[in-house]
Design a protein around this motif. Structure first.
Motif, PDB file in Angstrom:
ATOM      1  N   ALA A  88     -23.190  50.212 -47.138  1.00  0.00           N
ATOM      2  CA  ALA A  88     -24.498  49.932 -46.543  1.00  0.00           C
ATOM      3  C   ALA A  88     -24.434  48.877 -45.449  1.00  0.00           C
ATOM      4  CB  ALA A  88     -25.481  49.507 -47.636  1.00  0.00           C
ATOM      5  N   THR A  89     -23.671  47.810 -45.660  1.00  0.00           N
ATOM      6  CA  THR A  89     -23.625  46.743 -44.660  1.00  0.00           C
ATOM      7  C   THR A  89     -23.058  47.257 -43.337  1.00  0.00           C
ATOM      8  OG1 THR A  89     -23.517  44.913 -46.239  1.00  0.00           O
ATOM      9  CG2 THR A  89     -22.546  44.536 -44.074  1.00  0.00           C
ATOM     10  N   GLN A  90     -21.957  47.987 -43.396  1.00  0.00           N
ATOM     11  CA  GLN A  90     -21.380  48.543 -42.167  1.00  0.00           C
ATOM     12  C   GLN A  90     -22.349  49.530 -41.509  1.00  0.00           C
ATOM     13  OE1 GLN A  90     -18.354  48.098 -40.449  1.00  0.00           O
ATOM     14  NE2 GLN A  90     -18.117  46.251 -41.675  1.00  0.00           N
ATOM     15  N   ASN A  91     -23.110  50.248 -42.313  1.00  0.00           N
ATOM     16  CA  ASN A  91     -24.098  51.176 -41.777  1.00  0.00           C
ATOM     17  C   ASN A  91     -25.175  50.423 -41.004  1.00  0.00           C
ATOM     18  OD1 ASN A  91     -25.594  53.486 -41.261  1.00  0.00           O
ATOM     19  ND2 ASN A  91     -25.794  54.097 -43.387  1.00  0.00           N
ATOM     20  N   PHE A  92     -25.689  49.342 -41.572  1.00  0.00           N
ATOM     21  CA  PHE A  92     -26.710  48.560 -40.884  1.00  0.00           C
ATOM     22  C   PHE A  92     -26.163  47.928 -39.604  1.00  0.00           C
ATOM     23  CE2 PHE A  92     -29.209  48.459 -44.917  1.00  0.00           C
ATOM     24  CZ  PHE A  92     -30.429  48.857 -44.383  1.00  0.00           C
ATOM     25  N   LEU A  93     -24.931  47.442 -39.638  1.00  0.00           N
ATOM     26  CA  LEU A  93     -24.343  46.850 -38.439  1.00  0.00           C
ATOM     27  C   LEU A  93     -24.173  47.899 -37.348  1.00  0.00           C
ATOM     28  CD1 LEU A  93     -21.653  44.548 -40.093  1.00  0.00           C
ATOM     29  CD2 LEU A  93     -23.790  43.813 -39.018  1.00  0.00           C
ATOM     30  N   ASN A  94     -23.784  49.100 -37.736  1.00  0.00           N
ATOM     31  CA  ASN A  94     -23.664  50.192 -36.787  1.00  0.00           C
ATOM     32  C   ASN A  94     -25.023  50.542 -36.181  1.00  0.00           C
ATOM     33  OD1 ASN A  94     -21.991  52.448 -35.619  1.00  0.00           O
ATOM     34  ND2 ASN A  94     -23.459  53.687 -36.758  1.00  0.00           N
ATOM     35  N   LEU A  95     -26.064  50.530 -37.010  1.00  0.00           N
ATOM     36  CA  LEU A  95     -27.419  50.788 -36.518  1.00  0.00           C
ATOM     37  C   LEU A  95     -27.858  49.716 -35.529  1.00  0.00           C
ATOM     38  CD1 LEU A  95     -29.071  51.931 -39.854  1.00  0.00           C
ATOM     39  CD2 LEU A  95     -29.138  53.231 -37.717  1.00  0.00           C
ATOM     40  N   LEU A  96     -27.505  48.466 -35.786  1.00  0.00           N
ATOM     41  CA  LEU A  96     -27.841  47.397 -34.845  1.00  0.00           C
ATOM     42  C   LEU A  96     -27.250  47.672 -33.467  1.00  0.00           C
ATOM     43  CD1 LEU A  96     -27.452  44.050 -36.836  1.00  0.00           C
ATOM     44  CD2 LEU A  96     -29.469  44.778 -35.562  1.00  0.00           C
ATOM     45  N   GLU A  97     -26.000  48.077 -33.440  1.00  0.00           N
ATOM     46  CA  GLU A  97     -25.353  48.350 -32.159  1.00  0.00           C
ATOM     47  C   GLU A  97     -25.979  49.547 -31.458  1.00  0.00           C
ATOM     48  OE1 GLU A  97     -21.021  47.578 -31.770  1.00  0.00           O
ATOM     49  OE2 GLU A  97     -21.037  47.553 -33.962  1.00  0.00           O
ATOM     50  N   ALA A  98     -26.530  50.472 -32.249  1.00  0.00           N
ATOM     51  CA  ALA A  98     -27.153  51.666 -31.674  1.00  0.00           C
ATOM     52  C   ALA A  98     -28.595  51.440 -31.238  1.00  0.00           C
ATOM     53  CB  ALA A  98     -27.110  52.810 -32.687  1.00  0.00           C
ATOM     54  N   THR A 174     -36.951  43.127 -46.085  1.00  0.00           N
ATOM     55  CA  THR A 174     -38.224  42.623 -45.566  1.00  0.00           C
ATOM     56  C   THR A 174     -38.096  42.043 -44.166  1.00  0.00           C
ATOM     57  OG1 THR A 174     -37.991  40.340 -46.400  1.00  0.00           O
ATOM     58  CG2 THR A 174     -38.895  41.990 -47.918  1.00  0.00           C
ATOM     59  N   SER A 175     -36.877  41.914 -43.648  1.00  0.00           N
ATOM     60  CA  SER A 175     -36.647  41.173 -42.413  1.00  0.00           C
ATOM     61  C   SER A 175     -37.074  41.953 -41.165  1.00  0.00           C
ATOM     62  CB  SER A 175     -35.172  40.801 -42.270  1.00  0.00           C
ATOM     63  OG  SER A 175     -34.818  39.741 -43.142  1.00  0.00           O
ATOM     64  N   VAL A 176     -37.750  41.234 -40.266  1.00  0.00           N
ATOM     65  CA  VAL A 176     -38.128  41.752 -38.954  1.00  0.00           C
ATOM     66  C   VAL A 176     -37.763  40.674 -37.935  1.00  0.00           C
ATOM     67  CG1 VAL A 176     -39.945  42.797 -37.549  1.00  0.00           C
ATOM     68  CG2 VAL A 176     -40.084  42.934 -40.054  1.00  0.00           C
ATOM     69  N   PHE A 177     -37.195  41.085 -36.811  1.00  0.00           N
ATOM     70  CA  PHE A 177     -36.692  40.153 -35.797  1.00  0.00           C
ATOM     71  C   PHE A 177     -37.364  40.448 -34.467  1.00  0.00           C
ATOM     72  CE2 PHE A 177     -33.494  41.402 -38.862  1.00  0.00           C
ATOM     73  CZ  PHE A 177     -33.009  40.194 -39.342  1.00  0.00           C
ATOM     74  N   ASN A 178     -37.813  39.389 -33.768  1.00  0.00           N
ATOM     75  CA  ASN A 178     -38.383  39.635 -32.442  1.00  0.00           C
ATOM     76  C   ASN A 178     -37.256  40.038 -31.488  1.00  0.00           C
ATOM     77  OD1 ASN A 178     -37.131  37.199 -31.787  1.00  0.00           O
ATOM     78  ND2 ASN A 178     -38.981  36.215 -31.017  1.00  0.00           N
ATOM     79  N   PRO A 179     -37.588  40.509 -30.266  1.00  0.00           N
ATOM     80  CA  PRO A 179     -36.534  40.990 -29.370  1.00  0.00           C
ATOM     81  C   PRO A 179     -35.430  39.971 -29.096  1.00  0.00           C
ATOM     82  CG  PRO A 179     -38.666  41.735 -28.584  1.00  0.00           C
ATOM     83  CD  PRO A 179     -38.941  40.781 -29.713  1.00  0.00           C
ATOM     84  N   ALA A 180     -35.783  38.689 -28.971  1.00  0.00           N
ATOM     85  CA  ALA A 180     -34.765  37.676 -28.696  1.00  0.00           C
ATOM     86  C   ALA A 180     -33.794  37.551 -29.862  1.00  0.00           C
ATOM     87  CB  ALA A 180     -35.428  36.330 -28.398  1.00  0.00           C
ATOM     88  N   ALA A 181     -34.298  37.571 -31.085  1.00  0.00           N
ATOM     89  CA  ALA A 181     -33.426  37.509 -32.261  1.00  0.00           C
ATOM     90  C   ALA A 181     -32.623  38.789 -32.402  1.00  0.00           C
ATOM     91  CB  ALA A 181     -34.259  37.252 -33.509  1.00  0.00           C
ATOM     92  N   ALA A 182     -33.250  39.923 -32.094  1.00  0.00           N
ATOM     93  CA  ALA A 182     -32.544  41.201 -32.181  1.00  0.00           C
ATOM     94  C   ALA A 182     -31.338  41.222 -31.242  1.00  0.00           C
ATOM     95  CB  ALA A 182     -33.500  42.346 -31.853  1.00  0.00           C
ATOM     96  N   GLU A 183     -31.475  40.643 -30.049  1.00  0.00           N
ATOM     97  CA  GLU A 183     -30.353  40.609 -29.114  1.00  0.00           C
ATOM     98  C   GLU A 183     -29.210  39.756 -29.656  1.00  0.00           C
ATOM     99  OE1 GLU A 183     -29.943  42.527 -26.321  1.00  0.00           O
ATOM    100  OE2 GLU A 183     -31.709  43.447 -27.253  1.00  0.00           O
ATOM    101  N   LEU A 184     -29.537  38.671 -30.367  1.00  0.00           N
ATOM    102  CA  LEU A 184     -28.493  37.862 -31.001  1.00  0.00           C
ATOM    103  C   LEU A 184     -27.698  38.697 -31.996  1.00  0.00           C
ATOM    104  CD1 LEU A 184     -30.382  34.515 -31.791  1.00  0.00           C
ATOM    105  CD2 LEU A 184     -28.769  34.925 -29.918  1.00  0.00           C
ATOM    106  N   LEU A 185     -28.412  39.446 -32.826  1.00  0.00           N
ATOM    107  CA  LEU A 185     -27.751  40.256 -33.849  1.00  0.00           C
ATOM    108  C   LEU A 185     -26.907  41.352 -33.222  1.00  0.00           C
ATOM    109  CD1 LEU A 185     -30.607  40.611 -36.500  1.00  0.00           C
ATOM    110  CD2 LEU A 185     -28.798  38.884 -36.367  1.00  0.00           C
ATOM    111  N   LYS A 186     -27.442  41.993 -32.185  1.00  0.00           N
ATOM    112  CA  LYS A 186     -26.695  43.056 -31.518  1.00  0.00           C
ATOM    113  C   LYS A 186     -25.390  42.510 -30.922  1.00  0.00           C
ATOM    114  CE  LYS A 186     -28.910  45.945 -28.826  1.00  0.00           C
ATOM    115  NZ  LYS A 186     -28.423  47.229 -29.384  1.00  0.00           N
ATOM    116  N   ALA A 187     -25.467  41.326 -30.334  1.00  0.00           N
ATOM    117  CA  ALA A 187     -24.278  40.726 -29.725  1.00  0.00           C
ATOM    118  C   ALA A 187     -23.243  40.328 -30.773  1.00  0.00           C
ATOM    119  CB  ALA A 187     -24.681  39.509 -28.892  1.00  0.00           C
ATOM    120  N   ALA A 188     -23.722  39.914 -31.949  1.00  0.00           N
ATOM    121  CA  ALA A 188     -22.827  39.420 -32.994  1.00  0.00           C
ATOM    122  C   ALA A 188     -22.294  40.519 -33.902  1.00  0.00           C
ATOM    123  CB  ALA A 188     -23.556  38.377 -33.840  1.00  0.00           C
ATOM    124  N   ALA A 189     -22.884  41.709 -33.862  1.00  0.00           N
ATOM    125  CA  ALA A 189     -22.530  42.775 -34.798  1.00  0.00           C
ATOM    126  C   ALA A 189     -21.056  43.204 -34.717  1.00  0.00           C
ATOM    127  CB  ALA A 189     -23.453  43.971 -34.601  1.00  0.00           C
TER     128      ALA A 189
END
Length: 337
Positions: A88-98, A174-189
């Motif tokens: 599941a974790t790798q799946n979510f990280l892959n989704l972040l990049e997508a 339950t987590s939701v991230f605004n666009p600025a936080a989402a970009e952090l996660l995408k970069a770090a994935a």
């Protein structure tokens, strides 16, 4: 993938481009519960969302259920991609990049049921700032038939990197991230995928808190959290569950998780605050020092868990030398007390 809300953006809103939210759902063999979750997404009071489902090679009707749901939604609102089939974790990280850039992002578990105002409540908080922001909330814990049992615990100590370094308490479902936080996660994935971290939501809390994001844990429940035999993470509010997590601290697995997270954070291009970068650098000492020195370093750094008992258990585990990375097998679980 942007939808048409028909709702004017409030003057105070500062979210990038729109208040569109991209939902990221990791699925695997989900036919028993998935339809109920998808129905709850369609019932959200905030209508400007799209859904990306990452399926990890389900052999049941998961794909058909998603396709049937997509047919009831506007064209292009629901898409499905192939997951990495590595948990599941790798799946979510892959989704972040997508995920597309410029939208808020919400993690979504296949077996929950969202309350109608989940996204609306998240956006009440996220739209207040231009800097990265991370919303999470309590849940209503249910049995496999969705009969409510109790509310999840409410965290009362401050949220921040000193807590995130040693505890996950911003639940991914339950987590939701605004666009600025989402970009952090995408970069770090990519770094997180390379290190095969064990918990995407714990890692996300570390990333957002480390970068100085605005953090909020809503005392209002966001969803019905179904407990069943295949749940990735169990409930954390019972004495049995808390005892099990205390045992985990001493079992050696926790040190492995800490080491993987730490390396993933160091390898990621994240603009940590100067204070949190110092904490990250000094936390490495905890992972290599002998027990008594590691325990003292935890005190010097001011690291803590959300309960006094949890913090005492953490220091005890450090004293026993159990926070050093071990050779335990990978597990798709994490410490959520």
């Amino acid at each position: 993938m942007r939808g048409n809300t028909g709702i004017p953006t409030p003057n105070r809103a500062v979210m990038s481009r729109s208040e569109h939210v991209t939902l990221l759902l990791a699925s695997y063999q989900g036919e028993a519960y998935l339809k109920q979750q998808l129905t709850s997404l369609a019932a959200q009071s905030h209508p400007d969302w799209s859904l990306i489902v990452g399926d990890d090679g389900s052999r049941d009707r998961t794909a058909a259920i998603v396709q049937e749901f997509a047919a009831t939604q506007p064209a292009g609102r629901v898409t499905m991609i192939k997951g990495p089939q590595a948990g599941a974790t790798q799946n979510f990280l892959n989704l972040l990049e997508a995920a597309p850039s410029g939208t808020a992002i919400a993690f979504c578990d296949q077996d929950d049921v969202w309350l109608p105002h989940k996204l609306e409540h998240a956006l009440e908080f996220l739209r207040k700032t231009e800097r990265p922001a991370h919303y999470a909330a309590r849940t209503i814990i249910c049995d496999s038939n969705m009969t409510p049992l109790t509310h999840s615990r409410r965290f009362t100590r401050p949220l921040g990197f000193r807590n995130a370094s040693v505890q996950a308490c911003m639940a991914g479902n339950t987590s939701v991230f605004n666009p600025a936080a989402a970009e952090l996660l995408k970069a770090a994935a990519p770094a997180a995928r390379a290190m095969r971290i064990l918990s995407h939501d714990w890692w996300a809390y570390q990333i957002t808190s480390g970068a100085g994001a605005a953090l909020y844990h809503d005392p209002r429940p966001a969803l019905y959290y179904r407990q069943h035999g295949r749940s990735e993470v169990g409930r954390n509010d019972t004495l049995r569950a808390m005892a099990a997590r205390a045992v985990t601290l001493f079992a050696g697995d926790f040190g492995e998780w800490l080491a993987r997270n730490h390396q993933a954070l160091r390898d990621a291009p994240i603009p940590f605050t100067s204070e949190n970068r110092h904490l990250l650098d000094r936390f490495e000492d905890v992972l290599i020092m002998p027990g008594p020195k590691a325990a003292r370093q935890i005190g010097r750094l001011g690291l803590y868990r959300q309960t006094r008992a949890g913090t005492v258990a953490l220091i005890g585990a450090a004293l026993a030398g159990r926070l050093r990375a071990g050779s335990s097998e990978d597990h798709e679980k994490h410490c959520h007390d």
